[in-house]
Design an enzyme around this catalytic site. Structure first.
Site, PDB file in Angstrom:
ATOM      1  N   CYS A 133       0.827  -1.222   0.000  1.00  0.00           N
ATOM      2  CA  CYS A 133       0.000   0.000   0.000  1.00  0.00           C
ATOM      3  C   CYS A 133       0.858   1.268   0.000  1.00  0.00           C
ATOM      4  CB  CYS A 133      -0.937  -0.005   1.199  1.00  0.00           C
ATOM      5  SG  CYS A 133      -2.020  -1.431   1.240  1.00  0.00           S
ATOM      6  N   HIS A 151      -2.724   7.189   3.765  1.00  0.00           N
ATOM      7  CA  HIS A 151      -3.252   5.953   3.170  1.00  0.00           C
ATOM      8  C   HIS A 151      -4.570   5.621   3.860  1.00  0.00           C
ATOM      9  CE1 HIS A 151      -3.803   1.985   1.761  1.00  0.00           C
ATOM     10  NE2 HIS A 151      -3.342   1.369   2.835  1.00  0.00           N
ATOM     11  N   ASN A 178      -9.981   0.073   1.611  1.00  0.00           N
ATOM     12  CA  ASN A 178      -8.545   0.205   1.386  1.00  0.00           C
ATOM     13  C   ASN A 178      -8.233  -0.225  -0.052  1.00  0.00           C
ATOM     14  OD1 ASN A 178      -5.785  -0.145   1.275  1.00  0.00           O
ATOM     15  ND2 ASN A 178      -5.612  -1.209   3.234  1.00  0.00           N
TER      16      ASN A 178
HETATM   17  N1  COA Z   1     -16.935  -8.857  11.476  1.00  0.00           N
HETATM   18  C1  COA Z   1     -17.215  -9.200  12.735  1.00  0.00           C
HETATM   19  N2  COA Z   1     -16.270  -9.624  13.580  1.00  0.00           N
HETATM   20  C2  COA Z   1     -15.004  -9.674  13.134  1.00  0.00           C
HETATM   21  C3  COA Z   1     -14.656  -9.321  11.834  1.00  0.00           C
HETATM   22  C4  COA Z   1     -15.700  -8.897  10.985  1.00  0.00           C
HETATM   23  N3  COA Z   1     -15.480  -8.519   9.715  1.00  0.00           N
HETATM   24  N4  COA Z   1     -13.336  -9.457  11.660  1.00  0.00           N
HETATM   25  C5  COA Z   1     -12.852  -9.883  12.823  1.00  0.00           C
HETATM   26  N5  COA Z   1     -13.878 -10.041  13.727  1.00  0.00           N
HETATM   27  C6  COA Z   1     -13.805 -10.477  15.120  1.00  0.00           C
HETATM   28  C7  COA Z   1     -12.560 -11.267  15.424  1.00  0.00           C
HETATM   29  O1  COA Z   1     -12.753 -12.625  15.062  1.00  0.00           O
HETATM   30  C8  COA Z   1     -12.434 -11.058  16.893  1.00  0.00           C
HETATM   31  O2  COA Z   1     -13.313 -11.953  17.535  1.00  0.00           O
HETATM   32  P1  COA Z   1     -12.847 -12.720  18.866  1.00  0.00           P
HETATM   33  O3  COA Z   1     -12.557 -11.623  19.849  1.00  0.00           O
HETATM   34  O4  COA Z   1     -14.029 -13.528  19.191  1.00  0.00           O
HETATM   35  O5  COA Z   1     -11.642 -13.483  18.481  1.00  0.00           O
HETATM   36  C9  COA Z   1     -12.963  -9.667  17.121  1.00  0.00           C
HETATM   37  O6  COA Z   1     -13.723  -9.327  15.942  1.00  0.00           O
HETATM   38  C10 COA Z   1     -11.904  -8.628  17.336  1.00  0.00           C
HETATM   39  O7  COA Z   1     -10.902  -8.842  16.375  1.00  0.00           O
HETATM   40  P2  COA Z   1      -9.651  -7.915  16.294  1.00  0.00           P
HETATM   41  O8  COA Z   1      -8.745  -8.413  15.221  1.00  0.00           O
HETATM   42  O9  COA Z   1      -9.068  -7.697  17.656  1.00  0.00           O
HETATM   43  O10 COA Z   1     -10.321  -6.550  15.862  1.00  0.00           O
HETATM   44  P3  COA Z   1      -9.652  -5.161  15.738  1.00  0.00           P
HETATM   45  O11 COA Z   1     -10.291  -4.178  16.587  1.00  0.00           O
HETATM   46  O12 COA Z   1      -8.149  -5.275  15.784  1.00  0.00           O
HETATM   47  O13 COA Z   1     -10.002  -4.786  14.225  1.00  0.00           O
HETATM   48  C11 COA Z   1      -9.032  -4.816  12.048  1.00  0.00           C
HETATM   49  C12 COA Z   1      -9.596  -5.652  13.190  1.00  0.00           C
HETATM   50  C13 COA Z   1      -8.598  -5.749  10.937  1.00  0.00           C
HETATM   51  C14 COA Z   1     -10.111  -3.885  11.567  1.00  0.00           C
HETATM   52  C15 COA Z   1      -7.825  -3.991  12.582  1.00  0.00           C
HETATM   53  O14 COA Z   1      -6.948  -4.853  13.267  1.00  0.00           O
HETATM   54  C16 COA Z   1      -7.090  -3.310  11.498  1.00  0.00           C
HETATM   55  O15 COA Z   1      -7.588  -2.421  10.845  1.00  0.00           O
HETATM   56  N6  COA Z   1      -5.795  -3.665  11.283  1.00  0.00           N
HETATM   57  C17 COA Z   1      -5.015  -3.062  10.223  1.00  0.00           C
HETATM   58  C18 COA Z   1      -5.350  -3.737   8.926  1.00  0.00           C
HETATM   59  C19 COA Z   1      -4.859  -2.977   7.755  1.00  0.00           C
HETATM   60  O16 COA Z   1      -4.953  -1.784   7.689  1.00  0.00           O
HETATM   61  N7  COA Z   1      -4.321  -3.720   6.771  1.00  0.00           N
HETATM   62  C20 COA Z   1      -3.882  -3.173   5.549  1.00  0.00           C
HETATM   63  C21 COA Z   1      -2.605  -2.478   5.731  1.00  0.00           C
HETATM   64  S1  COA Z   1      -2.169  -1.647   4.270  1.00  0.00           S
END
Ligand code: COA
Length: 381
Positions: free
Chosen positions: A114, A254, A284
């Protein structure tokens, strides 16, 4: 006399097909509320089977060519930043170069996840400042939807498809892209990757069955990395440009997650009105996110001649990249639809010219063959 690299044209393209959070909730175990709260995303654009990365790139590139009012023959280099190229090779940039009729230009793809667009912009800037090239087309284009596991709710809700492009040109006029910062920490490579299809895990039945051709991500770790590097990279670009943080007129980060953007803006003490966010509509779009944001910021009058811009990208690698830009291009006088129409005409004309060239080569070959035949005949008689 020092050379400066200025953005003189820009364009974007997103596929018309929209996938909302509610649509996604019918496919995987998720909700509109969860996606909005955790990411800020409401919807994303998804490419049809015919809309490939090169096609998206080409649409954006044509618009940038038109806004810049540059003859494709004057383009020295085409760089396409993408993690989802048309093929493993040839480079998507070569396809764009050919379709544009940029016959004099070199072309290559740049892969920095990205961060790719800002990496490519930094490359263009360096080549222009060194006077190796004068006119460089930089494109960020992605069809992330092609490499998503649509049963993995942790990744498939985050990404979208699209393309953005800028034309960068050298000039003695001070301003333009004033500083660039590139960073990498390969120790985090496995946090965000597509493991299959490369030399380590070549494509085969096993890699397909084990879903190795899809995005694998440790969301929490990537989040932690992103919140750390975004503010840091912005500070470095600002310092290198000789500015203070309060001189930033518009922050173009980004567009991955609104919480990451808010955290960076808070750390940099940039007020919300100076932070550009459009991820609610696109998700994204990886290397395309910053140029799409730039185009929308221009369209909505948030950027004026003299504005100080800071762009920051982060992503797979892990990589990050930032730049500080003193905006110098005037607002485009021609409305976008007119620009697009003229751009299409230019495209058709370059196609006709290319067809004419091929035809003349065939005629030339046929005539040469006939002459050879005639010349040989007397001795045979
Ligand atoms: N819908 C509902 N629940 C979801 C889900 C979805 N789409 N995706 C994950 N969950 C659940 C998980 O399974 C987890 O459940 P659990 O607690 O029972 O295990 C819970 O939600 C929390 O997951 P977690 O990963 O801690 O959530 P988070 O607050 O970290 O948010 C992201 C997840 C992916 C949104 C966040 O980590 C993020 O944005 N990371 C950066 C990703 C990114 O930008 N990538 C590209 C880089 S260029």
């Amino acid at each position: 006399m020092p050379r400066y690299a200025h953005i003189i044209g820009w364009g974007k393209y997103v596929p018309p097909n929209i996938l909302t959070n509610a649509d996604l909730a019918k496919k995987v175990d998720t909700t509109d509320e969860w996606i909005r709260e955790r990411t800020g995303i409401h919807q994303r654009h998804i490419a049809s089977a015919k809309e490939t990365t090169a096609l998206l790139a080409l649409h954006a590139a044509r618009e940038a060519v038109e806004v810049a009012d540059v003859n494709p023959q004057d383009i020295d280099l085409v760089i396409v930043a993408t993690a989802t190229p048309e093929y493993l090779f040839p480079a998507t940039a070569c396809l764009v170069q050919n379709a544009l009729g940029a016959e004099r230009a070199g072309a290559f793809d740049l892969e920095a996840g990205c961060s790719g667009f800002v990496y490519a912009l930094a490359t263009a800037t360096a080549l222009i400042r060194s006077e190796m090239y004068n006119t460089v087309l930089v494109v960020g284009a992605e069809t992330l939807s092609r490499i998503l596991d649509w049963s993995d709710r942790a990744t498939c809700v985050l990404f979208g498809d699209g393309a953005g492009a800028v034309m960068v040109r050298g000039s003695d006029q001070p301003g333009g892209i004033l500083s660039t910062i590139l960073g990498s920490d390969g120790s985090g490579g496995e946090l965000l990757m597509v493991p299959g299809g490369g030399s380590k895990h070549p494509a085969g039945p096993d890699t397909v069955l084990s879903k190795q051709h899809f995005v694998k991500m440790n969301g929490r770790e990537v989040y932690r990395f992103a919140t750390r590097v975004m503010a840091q990279a912005a500070r470095q670009a600002v310092d290198k440009a000789g500015w203070q943080l309060d001189q930033i007129d518009l922050f173009l980060p980004h567009q991955a997650n609104v919480r990451i953007i808010d955290s960076a803006a808070k750390s940099l003490k940039i007020p919300p009105e100076k932070v550009f966010v459009n991820l609610e509509r696109y998700g994204n779009t990886s290397a395309a996110s910053i140029p799409i944001a730039l185009c929308e910021a221009l369209d909505t009058g948030k950027i004026k001649p003299g504005s100080n811009l800071v762009m920051v990208g982060f992503g797979a690698g892990l990589t990050w990249a930032s730049c500080a830009i003193k905006w110098t291009a005037p607002q485009p006088g021609t409305p976008a639809p007119q620009r697009a129409a003229v751009s299409r005409l230019r495209y058709i004309w370059s196609g006709i010219k290319s067809f004419g060239f091929q035809l003349s080569r065939h005629i030339d070959a046929a005539v040469s063959k006939t002459i050879d035949g005639i010349e040989r005949k007397p001795s045979e008689e």
